[in-house]
Design an enzyme around this catalytic site. Structure first.
Site, PDB file in Angstrom:
ATOM      1  N   ASP A   1      35.788  -1.143  46.006  1.00  0.00           N
ATOM      2  CA  ASP A   1      34.651  -0.676  45.195  1.00  0.00           C
ATOM      3  C   ASP A   1      33.763   0.339  45.921  1.00  0.00           C
ATOM      4  OD1 ASP A   1      35.673  -2.449  43.404  1.00  0.00           O
ATOM      5  OD2 ASP A   1      33.990  -3.834  43.429  1.00  0.00           O
TER       6      ASP A   1
ATOM      7  N   ASP B   1      40.356  -0.715  43.651  1.00  0.00           N
ATOM      8  CA  ASP B   1      39.426  -0.232  42.614  1.00  0.00           C
ATOM      9  C   ASP B   1      38.314   0.599  43.224  1.00  0.00           C
ATOM     10  OD1 ASP B   1      40.979  -1.877  40.975  1.00  0.00           O
ATOM     11  OD2 ASP B   1      39.566  -3.543  41.101  1.00  0.00           O
TER      12      ASP B   1
ATOM     13  N   ARG C   1      43.964   0.780  36.939  1.00  0.00           N
ATOM     14  CA  ARG C   1      44.089  -0.353  36.023  1.00  0.00           C
ATOM     15  C   ARG C   1      42.794  -0.437  35.221  1.00  0.00           C
ATOM     16  NH1 ARG C   1      43.541  -5.928  39.652  1.00  0.00           N
ATOM     17  NH2 ARG C   1      41.719  -5.308  40.881  1.00  0.00           N
TER      18      ARG C   1
END
Length: 666
Positions: A503, A526, A582
């Protein structure tokens, strides 16, 4: 005739002297503070002093809410003598003890009665004994069961104590009674501990320092409840007294400076200028109630209680149920409590001079015209910390405000609030101008949404620009830890290094457009995520390990999500299985156009994050990419290979279109 005139003149002089010696104040606190020094040598003052001595308990403290000037009967005096050894009601609440000490000091300055000196010193000893090991003070000492044991800022109780100790420890002439050197040193130690407690209890809201609650738990230091209608909250009133105390400290530490500036920013943010109190009158013109009505450009006020995480004012009756308006609670509490205050106005009034003296060369007078601020760790700039430069920046300026950051490693969390628009954060060079912090999900530990508080830099103000910087979350591979969080519109980031693990880069906000050019962005899982529309041009996207590059949460109906054009996708050698993305939410949109993809990119390219519905609603697209990682024939069936005409729609003009024309090229 001459003798008669002399006699009349003498009579007038004696009569006026008598008036001056006669106390005219009705409230005990006014008697102490407002009478002239000479009055404390009068017979009336001496008579009151006998009462004050009677009310003082052997432990050194006094009970509260006593009008000491009221004459006592013989029976009352006898009862007070019996209560001397009873310390149950001794307190510092409502000014008790500290104001009686001031009275005794003013008495001793006029009348050298050793009982006054002894009384003052016993009061000082009481204050020293009552302090917790963590530096705070309870409302009552000896401790009284219930909320009374909390660290008490309520009604400026602790601030008053620390003001006493400050005068004693600095050996000023404010008090006429001078303690021994030993007691003076003890007072200095107690004062320092008290300030440390204040700094530790300053509440962090979304990771940003704000102000204080009226009560804090004496063990955890967290905001605490008192009476049923005094719920945990941020206090507009009590916090003002704390900040004024901190501002009175000569040569404050960096921590004190930071605390004051953070509180000042909060006061600016939470002031209310569109309401006023209006009396409700009966048929005789007598006030029987009050109500709050709308107003325009009224003098600023602050709510006594504000929500810990939203700053929203609230009010409550004795049932403890929160209401959003003072008009919504019953008349008993509505009229029986001070729900609004103007105390922070004094902080705002004094802040300019204080800020110039303590860490800035920019005065309040000049603040309106600020367009350039320099930050340098060696003290050669206007500030040594980036956040302090942000605090000094004008709100909603008409022109761009450049904060130039000289080379150095700045270990701090930086927040650009929503009112600080048009900020340019300009580093000297990206390799050696580093903003770093090490918060992560576990360290923050604020529940399931802790990720969003982990940022090193948070941008809320629109029209933000950053360049020539490294922004880093240094917590390592220990879970979620944001380096840069951008929730503003028209944010432009160029020639920057954004470094983290999971992140790294959070991009969000309502209908926001964000532009990244010539940047290096690295992470693990991510590491580019959120719901904003963002264009990445000529950037290097570097995967540290096998995982996912993007996790878009694009809102339904949004034309574009994350778009990567002319970017290079690189990786560490051990990162051999990297997904392009994703869907954090099922309408995710991500596109890679004219990008070079290394062999680390998995042939299937995309993953549905156990969301089968995303396969129908998300849009994952590619066009004209190259490199070992570009395998269009092996991509998941629900991704898209764009046609030339479809790809042409992904122009900078279409992606970043906004009401401010061509903002991205300015």
């Amino acid at each position: 005739m001459i003798r008669l005139k002399y006699t009349v003149l003498l009579f007038v002089m004696l009569f006026n002297a008598g008036l001056q010696a006669q106390n005219t104040y009705k409230r005990w606190s006014d008697i102490i503070r407002k009478n002239d020094a000479s009055w404390f040598g009068s017979d009336q003052a001496k008579k009151i002093a006998e009462n004050v001595l009677l009310y003082q308990r052997d432990i050194g403290g006094w009970p509260k809410n006593i009008q000491m000037q009221n004459e006592l009967t013989a029976s009352e005096k006898k009862s007070l003598l019996k209560l001397k050894k009873n310390a149950v009601e001794t307190t510092t609440d409502n000014g008790a003890t500290t104001q009686e000490m001031l009275f005794m000091s003013r008495m001793y300055a006029q009348v050298k009665d050793e009982r006054y000196k002894e009384s003052f010193l016993k009061g000082l000893d009481y204050l020293l004994k009552a302090q917790y090991a963590n530096g705070g003070w309870p409302q009552f000492y000896p401790l009284k069961k219930g909320y009374y044991s909390h660290i008490t800022y309520n009604d400026d109780s602790m601030a008053r104590i620390l003001e006493v100790l400050k005068e004693i420890s600095e050996e000023t002439n404010y008090y006429s009674i001078k303690p021994s050197k030993e007691i003076t040193l003890k007072s200095k130690t107690a004062f320092d501990k008290g300030i440390d407690c204040i700094l530790k209890t300053q509440y962090k809201q979304n990771g940003v320092l704000t102000v204080w609650c009226a009560q804090h738990d004496e063990v955890t230091l967290q905001p605490a409840k008192a009476r049923a209608y005094e719920l945990p909250s941020l206090s507009g009133k009590e916090s003002a007294g704390i900040v004024l105390l901190l501002m009175s400290i000569d040569k404050p530490s960096p921590e004190i400076v930071t605390a004051v500036k953070a509180a000042h920013a909060w006061f600016e943010k939470t002031k209310i200028t569109n309401i006023k109190e209006e009396p409700v009158l009966n048929s005789k013109g007598e006030k029987i109630d009050k109500k709050i009505v709308a107003g325009q450009n009224t003098d600023p006020v602050w709510a006594r209680f504000m929500e810990l995480d939203t700053n929203e004012p609230f009010f409550s009756d004795r049932d403890g149920i929160k209401k959003k308006s003072l008009n919504d609670i019953g008349p008993e509490r509505r009229n029986g409590y001070a729900w609004y205050t103007n105390d922070p106005a004094e902080v705002l009034k004094k802040y300019s001079a204080w800020a110039v003296k303590n860490g800035t060369r920019v005065s309040e007078k000049d603040k309106k015209n600020i367009t350039y601020i320099t930050v340098a760790q060696d003290g050669s700039g206007d500030f040594t910390k980036i956040q302090d430069a942000v605090y000094a920046s004008p709100a909603f300026p008409y022109e761009k405000v450049t904060i130039f950051v000289k080379k150095g490693t700045y270990n701090e969390k930086v927040r650009i609030p929503e009112w600080n628009t048009n900020i340019i954060l300009l580093g000297e060079n990206k390799e050696n101008t580093i903003i770093t912090y090490d918060d992560n999900f576990s360290k923050i530990s604020l529940g399931r949404n802790s990720t969003f508080y982990t940022y090193t830099v948070l941008v809320e103000g629109d029209d933000f620009t950053a360049s020539n910087l490294t922004i880093k979350n240094a917590s390592g591979d220990r879970g979620q830890g944001i380096a840069l969080s951008v929730v503003s519109n028209r944010a432009k980031i160029t020639n920057c290094i954004l470094s983290g693990h999971q992140d790294t880069l959070y991009l969000s906000g309502t209908n926001t457009r964000q532009y990244f050019k010539d940047c290096y962005i690295e992470g693990t899982t991510d590491f580019i995520f959120g719901g904003a529309t963002a264009l990445f041009e000529n950037c290097e996207i570097h995967s540290i390990k096998s995982s996912y590059i993007t996790a878009a949460s694009t809102p339904e109906g949004t034309a574009f999500g994350f778009v990567f054009k002319n970017c290079r996708l690189t990786a560490e050698p051990e990162a051999s299985a990297v997904y392009l993305g994703r869907p954090w939410r099922i309408y995710a949109k991500t596109a890679f156009i004219n990008c070079e993809m290394g062999k680390q990119i998995k042939p299937e390219g995309w993953e549905n994050w156990s969301k089968p519905e995303a396969e129908k609603k998300a849009l994952y697209a590619e066009f004209n990419n190259k490199g070992e990682g570009f395998n269009p024939s092996k991509r998941v069936s629900w991704s898209h290979q764009l046609t030339k005409s479809e790809a042409d729609k992904y122009s900078i003009e279409n992606i970043l279109k906004d009401t401010v024309l061509n903002w991205y090229s300015k």
